[in-house]
Structure formats: structure tokens, C-alpha cells
Motif scaffolding. Structure first.
Motif, PDB file in Angstrom:
ATOM      1  N   VAL A 158       3.423   0.849  -2.568  1.00  0.00           N
ATOM      2  CA  VAL A 158       3.559  -0.439  -2.382  1.00  0.00           C
ATOM      3  C   VAL A 158       2.885  -1.069  -0.908  1.00  0.00           C
ATOM      4  O   VAL A 158       2.052  -2.226  -0.973  1.00  0.00           O
ATOM      5  CB  VAL A 158       4.959  -1.133  -2.505  1.00  0.00           C
ATOM      6  CG1 VAL A 158       5.182  -2.488  -1.895  1.00  0.00           C
ATOM      7  CG2 VAL A 158       5.850  -0.768  -3.822  1.00  0.00           C
ATOM      8  N   LEU A 159       3.090  -0.297   0.049  1.00  0.00           N
ATOM      9  CA  LEU A 159       2.696  -0.736   1.315  1.00  0.00           C
ATOM     10  C   LEU A 159       1.120  -0.596   1.351  1.00  0.00           C
ATOM     11  O   LEU A 159       0.293  -1.475   1.847  1.00  0.00           O
ATOM     12  CB  LEU A 159       3.037   0.464   2.430  1.00  0.00           C
ATOM     13  CG  LEU A 159       2.718  -0.028   3.940  1.00  0.00           C
ATOM     14  CD1 LEU A 159       3.171  -1.695   4.133  1.00  0.00           C
ATOM     15  CD2 LEU A 159       3.340   0.871   4.782  1.00  0.00           C
ATOM     16  N   LEU A 193      10.600   1.078   8.944  1.00  0.00           N
ATOM     17  CA  LEU A 193       9.472   0.967   9.869  1.00  0.00           C
ATOM     18  C   LEU A 193       9.910  -0.072  10.982  1.00  0.00           C
ATOM     19  O   LEU A 193       9.341  -0.195  12.117  1.00  0.00           O
ATOM     20  CB  LEU A 193       8.272   0.355   9.314  1.00  0.00           C
ATOM     21  CG  LEU A 193       7.521   1.251   8.364  1.00  0.00           C
ATOM     22  CD1 LEU A 193       6.400   0.345   7.833  1.00  0.00           C
ATOM     23  CD2 LEU A 193       7.060   2.384   8.924  1.00  0.00           C
ATOM     24  N   GLY A 194      11.104  -0.422  11.026  1.00  0.00           N
ATOM     25  CA  GLY A 194      11.528  -1.494  11.940  1.00  0.00           C
ATOM     26  C   GLY A 194      10.846  -2.694  12.267  1.00  0.00           C
ATOM     27  O   GLY A 194      10.905  -2.987  13.311  1.00  0.00           O
ATOM     28  N   ALA A 203       0.732  -2.861  10.181  1.00  0.00           N
ATOM     29  CA  ALA A 203       0.332  -2.513  11.452  1.00  0.00           C
ATOM     30  C   ALA A 203       1.210  -1.289  11.842  1.00  0.00           C
ATOM     31  O   ALA A 203       0.277  -0.399  12.492  1.00  0.00           O
ATOM     32  CB  ALA A 203       0.540  -3.681  12.515  1.00  0.00           C
ATOM     33  N   ALA A 204       2.324  -1.100  11.645  1.00  0.00           N
ATOM     34  CA  ALA A 204       3.365  -0.033  12.110  1.00  0.00           C
ATOM     35  C   ALA A 204       2.877   0.965  11.391  1.00  0.00           C
ATOM     36  O   ALA A 204       2.876   1.965  12.083  1.00  0.00           O
ATOM     37  CB  ALA A 204       4.749  -0.548  11.851  1.00  0.00           C
ATOM     38  N   ALA A 205       2.557   0.945  10.031  1.00  0.00           N
ATOM     39  CA  ALA A 205       2.191   2.185   9.339  1.00  0.00           C
ATOM     40  C   ALA A 205       0.753   2.789   9.915  1.00  0.00           C
ATOM     41  O   ALA A 205       0.449   3.969   9.892  1.00  0.00           O
ATOM     42  CB  ALA A 205       2.109   1.832   7.829  1.00  0.00           C
ATOM     43  N   GLY A 209       0.111   6.281  11.443  1.00  0.00           N
ATOM     44  CA  GLY A 209      -0.939   7.332  10.600  1.00  0.00           C
ATOM     45  C   GLY A 209      -0.342   7.227   9.390  1.00  0.00           C
ATOM     46  O   GLY A 209      -0.953   8.237   8.725  1.00  0.00           O
ATOM     47  N   ILE A 210       0.315   6.459   8.750  1.00  0.00           N
ATOM     48  CA  ILE A 210       0.797   6.551   7.258  1.00  0.00           C
ATOM     49  C   ILE A 210      -0.096   6.041   6.477  1.00  0.00           C
ATOM     50  O   ILE A 210      -0.502   6.381   5.347  1.00  0.00           O
ATOM     51  CB  ILE A 210       2.221   5.819   7.388  1.00  0.00           C
ATOM     52  CG1 ILE A 210       3.105   6.550   8.057  1.00  0.00           C
ATOM     53  CG2 ILE A 210       2.580   5.652   5.748  1.00  0.00           C
ATOM     54  CD1 ILE A 210       4.468   5.518   8.168  1.00  0.00           C
ATOM     55  N   LEU A 211      -0.974   4.937   7.193  1.00  0.00           N
ATOM     56  CA  LEU A 211      -1.901   4.370   6.163  1.00  0.00           C
ATOM     57  C   LEU A 211      -3.358   4.825   6.796  1.00  0.00           C
ATOM     58  O   LEU A 211      -3.407   4.815   8.035  1.00  0.00           O
ATOM     59  CB  LEU A 211      -1.902   2.813   6.248  1.00  0.00           C
ATOM     60  CG  LEU A 211      -0.699   2.267   5.396  1.00  0.00           C
ATOM     61  CD1 LEU A 211      -0.510   0.799   5.506  1.00  0.00           C
ATOM     62  CD2 LEU A 211      -0.825   2.746   3.954  1.00  0.00           C
TER      63      LEU A 211
END
Length: 211
Positions: A158-159, A193-194, A203-205, A209-211
Motif C-alpha cells: 500500500v505504501l 511510523l508515527g 517521507a518517514a519510510a 530505508g523502508i522505501l
């Protein structure tokens, strides 16, 4: 009386453990083992309530590979009426800790633990209670928090589509999900992700380093 087996390949370490436990009138050292095989063999003979197990030993069953304390612990757990295993070691990496816990160790203490902590640990282990040094407990707690905050494969799907500029309806079409389900996934993503928005989530991901 709690009958304890000391399993460590360093003689001086076993002497130190003996000295610490000697002050407890309810604990008796009934044997010592210099290798993982010796520890398992001694347990099979019976009369042991708690094994103080190191993680690094000499040659294992085949006399070639070095068998670890975790492997010995797993073998001990297969013995009917087995004693509890309390790991006492210098090693505190995630791999070592999780390997010992997965093998069935009831506790994990570091060799620099205060004498009173070791004695209390033996008593707790004899009752089948979990025993963890402060540093180890903190490490496991952080790992559990990281696991709980990790995005599931579907949430990551989804992200990634959100990062590609897709709307909720478009994401639902691509992933064969209803818009309500997409919104639910987004709510979980925000919480983990808060963040509070799609832009902030992406942006947080990326920062993590998640994306």
C-alpha cells in the motif's frame, strides 16, 4: 536443595561460579562439563535441576564441529524430566540471545552479573521462571517493539503505491482491496511510523530505508 551443573569450557570460570554459588545454602554443585556433549551426557545421568550453560564450547558430537550451548540446550530439552537451562555467557548479540531462547533456555545472564543476581537467577530458573539480565531484557524488548512496528507485506504494498501517487481507489483496484481496507492499512501504517499523513508516511519510510 537445587542441584546445579556447571557447563563451561573454562576451568577458571567454573571455579568462579562455584565460589559465587557456595554462599547459598540451598544450592549444590553436582557436576561440571567442559563441552556441550559432556553437559548433555551428565544431564542424562539425572540428578540435575539447573544447568548453567555457556554458549561457546569445544568439539561437538562428531568431534569436528563446535557445538554451541544453544544446541546443547535443545538436546537437553528433549530429555524426559530435563532440568532447566540458564545461559551464563559473555555474548549478548541478538543472534546469541534469540538462539538460546529458541532452544529452550529459561534465562540468559551475562558473566559480569552481580553474585546476588546469579544466585537469584538459579533459584528462579529452578522454578521454571524466566531470568534475564537487564541488558538482555532491554535488547529483547527493543527487538519486540521493532517487530511490532514493522510494516506487514501488504502495508508495504500500500505504501509503495501511495509513494507512486496512487489514490485509495486506485490502490484498491491494483491490490484487489476495498477502499475501506486500504484506509485501514493506511491507519496502521500511520500508527507504526508515527505520522498523520500520506506525505509524512512516505517521507518517514524513505528516511528509515523502508522505501
Amino acid at each position: 536443595m537445587i542441584r546445579v551443573l556447571l557447563a563451561d569450557d573454562h576451568h577458571i570460570v567454573r571455579l568462579g561460579l562455584r565460589a559465587v554459588l557456595a554462599v547459598a545454602d540451598d544450592i549444590e554443585i553436582v557436576g561440571e562439563a567442559e563441552t556441550a556433549d559432556d553437559a548433555v551426557r551428565r544431564v542424562r545421568e539425572g540428578g540435575v535441576d539447573v544447568v548453567l550453560m555457556d554458549l561457546r564450547f569445544g568439539a561437538g558430537q562428531a568431534g569436528q564441529d563446535r557445538e554451541s550451548g544453544a544446541q546443547a540446550t535443545a538436546r537437553i530439552r528433549e530429555i524426559p524430566g530435563h532440568p532447566e537451562v540458564l545461559v551464563v555467557t559473555n555474548y549478548d548479540t541478538d543472534v546469541d540471545i534469540l538462539g538460546a531462547v529458541d532452544a529452550g533456555a529459561v534465562g540468559y545472564l551475562l558473566k559480569d552479573a552481580p553474585p546476588e543476581e546469579l544466585i537469584a537467577g538459579v533459584r528462579a530458573a529452578a522454578k521454571g521462571e524466566t531470568v534475564m539480565s537487564g541488558a538482555v531484557a532491554t535488547r529483547l524488548q527493543h527487538r519486540e517493539e521493532e517487530r511490532e512496528s514493522a510494516l506487514s507485506p501488504r502495508e508495504l504494498d500500500v505504501l509503495q503505491l501511495v509513494a507512486g501517487g496512487r489514490s485509495n481507489r486506485e490502490i484498491g483496484t491494483v491490490l484487489f482491496l476495498s477502499e475501506a481496507t486500504v484506509k485501514s492499512h493506511l491507519a496502521h501504517i500511520y500508527a507504526k511510523l508515527g505520522v498523520r499523513s500520506r506525505t509524512s508516511a512516505v517521507a518517514a519510510a524513505r528516511a528509515a530505508g523502508i522505501l
